[in-house]
Design an enzyme around this catalytic site. Sequence first.
Site, PDB file in Angstrom:
ATOM      1  N   PHE A   1      33.617  67.501  69.882  1.00 28.48           N
ATOM      2  CA  PHE A   1      32.631  68.090  69.202  1.00 28.48           C
ATOM      3  C   PHE A   1      31.320  67.185  69.043  1.00 28.48           C
ATOM      4  O   PHE A   1      31.673  66.008  69.264  1.00 28.48           O
ATOM      5  CB  PHE A   1      32.849  68.792  68.064  1.00 28.48           C
ATOM      6  CG  PHE A   1      33.487  67.669  66.927  1.00 28.48           C
ATOM      7  CD1 PHE A   1      32.442  66.970  66.013  1.00 28.48           C
ATOM      8  CD2 PHE A   1      34.815  67.325  66.815  1.00 28.48           C
ATOM      9  CE1 PHE A   1      32.890  66.341  64.994  1.00 28.48           C
ATOM     10  CE2 PHE A   1      35.147  66.387  66.026  1.00 28.48           C
ATOM     11  CZ  PHE A   1      34.295  65.659  64.952  1.00 28.48           C
ATOM     12  N   CYS A   2      30.167  67.937  68.797  1.00 27.06           N
ATOM     13  CA  CYS A   2      28.924  67.144  68.479  1.00 27.06           C
ATOM     14  C   CYS A   2      28.121  67.957  67.559  1.00 27.06           C
ATOM     15  O   CYS A   2      28.563  68.973  67.060  1.00 27.06           O
ATOM     16  CB  CYS A   2      28.117  66.695  69.621  1.00 27.06           C
ATOM     17  SG  CYS A   2      27.585  67.981  70.948  1.00 27.06           S
ATOM     18  N   THR A   3      26.804  67.629  67.502  1.00 26.32           N
ATOM     19  CA  THR A   3      25.910  68.139  66.396  1.00 26.32           C
ATOM     20  C   THR A   3      25.801  69.757  67.125  1.00 26.32           C
ATOM     21  O   THR A   3      25.957  70.580  66.184  1.00 26.32           O
ATOM     22  CB  THR A   3      24.713  67.611  66.457  1.00 26.32           C
ATOM     23  OG1 THR A   3      24.806  66.257  65.942  1.00 26.32           O
ATOM     24  CG2 THR A   3      23.766  68.089  65.136  1.00 26.32           C
TER      25      THR A   3
ATOM     26  N   ILE B   1      28.743  71.400  65.762  1.00 26.19           N
ATOM     27  CA  ILE B   1      29.119  71.349  64.288  1.00 26.19           C
ATOM     28  C   ILE B   1      28.066  72.548  63.575  1.00 26.19           C
ATOM     29  O   ILE B   1      28.338  73.173  62.719  1.00 26.19           O
ATOM     30  CB  ILE B   1      28.686  70.131  63.540  1.00 26.19           C
ATOM     31  CG1 ILE B   1      29.575  69.065  64.417  1.00 26.19           C
ATOM     32  CG2 ILE B   1      28.892  70.034  62.115  1.00 26.19           C
ATOM     33  CD1 ILE B   1      29.185  67.566  64.048  1.00 26.19           C
TER      34      ILE B   1
ATOM     35  N   GLY C   1      21.909  66.720  70.382  1.00 22.34           N
ATOM     36  CA  GLY C   1      22.926  67.782  70.069  1.00 22.34           C
ATOM     37  C   GLY C   1      24.284  67.125  69.999  1.00 22.34           C
ATOM     38  O   GLY C   1      25.167  67.641  69.621  1.00 22.34           O
TER      39      GLY C   1
END
Length: 309
Positions: free
Chosen positions: A176-178, A205, A309
Amino acid sequence: MSNIVVAAFYKFAALPDYAEYQAPLHDEAMDADVRGTILLAKEGVNGTIAGPRAGIDRVLSHLKSLPGCSDLEWKESYADENPFLRMKVRLKKEIVTMGVGDIEPEKSHEMYVEPHDWNNVISDPDTIVIDTRNDYEVSIGTFEGAINPKTKSFREFPEWFRKFREENQVKKVAMFCTGGIRCEKSTAFLRSEGVDDVVHLKGGILKYLETVPKEESRWNGECFVFDNRVSVGHDLEPGSYDMCHACRQPITEEDKQSEHYRPGVSCPNCHDRLTEEQKRNFAERQKQVELAKARGETHIGMQTPKSEG
């Protein structure tokens, strides 16, 4: 409602002739009274733009006309004034820099996990959960049980993963990332390294915090964002962090009480890493910012954080 629309977007798509789109896209944005930054590369497009509703719609329509971009998605927020001073369309080798060639991130959409399914995925004890963001982002919040690669930039991720794989058995991975762009690219990288069972959080996220009820959340802390909010919590409510405009890392109210904190010049995170010349330059910039503010103007040196992102 505020009359300036801010749109953030990215799309992995094969654009071998990406340089040809630079001038027409810039002209379209200028005609539409839209400002911001758009990155074009052979792997796709990434950017944040701001302007009136009609102008934003016009530029987004133009972007959707690019090859492979018809299903372009974006996130919107609103501002009383345009946060950008000019319009830039830049040509880059990558829309998010990893430094690894011969991967196909445009195919990573096949490995999405919807936010409402994410809790089940990361609850699987056989799944390795990896936070693909940089260490300063992870430091203020992450998912329960996630591994922090402790990278300073996304370029370090491939080397970290290869070393991690040498020391650990890797079968199932969830990342996952932003907002989705980095974990989409890291998913493609892992597949190129022979990891077939790999997925990532769709929308990142931010989409999770926006859609998953707080009482069901597996998220701890706040999420660093690349705009003037600095951090957000559940329902994307503004968080408690500010930003050091010298090192551009999140800082707390406690940090601001430190003897090493000088607005626009240094903070406890960076005071011992800056040269005296850098501190003098930052101090002069801060002085000009304060003078511009007193005149009711926006100083050109105070830019919003770069888009990621």
